[in-house]
Design an enzyme around this catalytic site. Structure first.
Site, PDB file in Angstrom:
ATOM      1  CB  CYS A 138       8.580   1.130  -1.830  1.00  0.00           C
ATOM      2  SG  CYS A 138      10.015   0.115  -1.523  1.00  0.00           S
ATOM      3  CD  GLU A 139       2.457   2.360  -1.358  1.00  0.00           C
ATOM      4  OE1 GLU A 139       2.237   3.471  -1.860  1.00  0.00           O
ATOM      5  OE2 GLU A 139       2.223   1.295  -1.949  1.00  0.00           O
ATOM      6  CE1 TYR A 148       4.753  -2.142   6.223  1.00  0.00           C
ATOM      7  CE2 TYR A 148       4.494   0.078   7.057  1.00  0.00           C
ATOM      8  CZ  TYR A 148       4.801  -0.782   6.033  1.00  0.00           C
ATOM      9  OH  TYR A 148       5.128  -0.281   4.803  1.00  0.00           O
TER      10      TYR A 148
END
Length: 88
Positions: free
Chosen positions: A11-12, A40
């Protein structure tokens, strides 16, 4: 085909891989492959927000193979637990 944004799970605001991309119908739990997932991916991953490091999968002409399994919660806290145990 429906269009979607592909974003990371943290959620950045910069966790966007693709915007407004056409995708075939997907089911819950479907996997998408990326050639470069930045932080990631395992080599750049951290445990920011208590997220475990991901599995590393090699894609070859004859199929995919697991190179490193996803990090477990137990492995991620092992050093801290060892330190707590040694201070008793």
């Amino acid at each position: 085909m429906p269009k979607a944004d592909i974003v990371g799970p943290v959620c950045e605001s910069s966790d966007t891989f693709c915007k407004n991309i056409a995708l075939p119908p997907l089911h819950n739990g479907a996997l998408l492959g990326f050639s470069n997932a930045g932080a990631y991916g395992y080599s750049m991953a951290s445990t920011y927000n208590a997220r475990m490091r991901p599995a590393e999968v090699g894609i070859y002409a004859d199929g995919a193979r697991l190179i490193k399994p996803r990090e477990s919660f137990e492995a991620s806290v092992a050093d801290e637990l060892a330190l707590l145990d040694s201070s008793k």
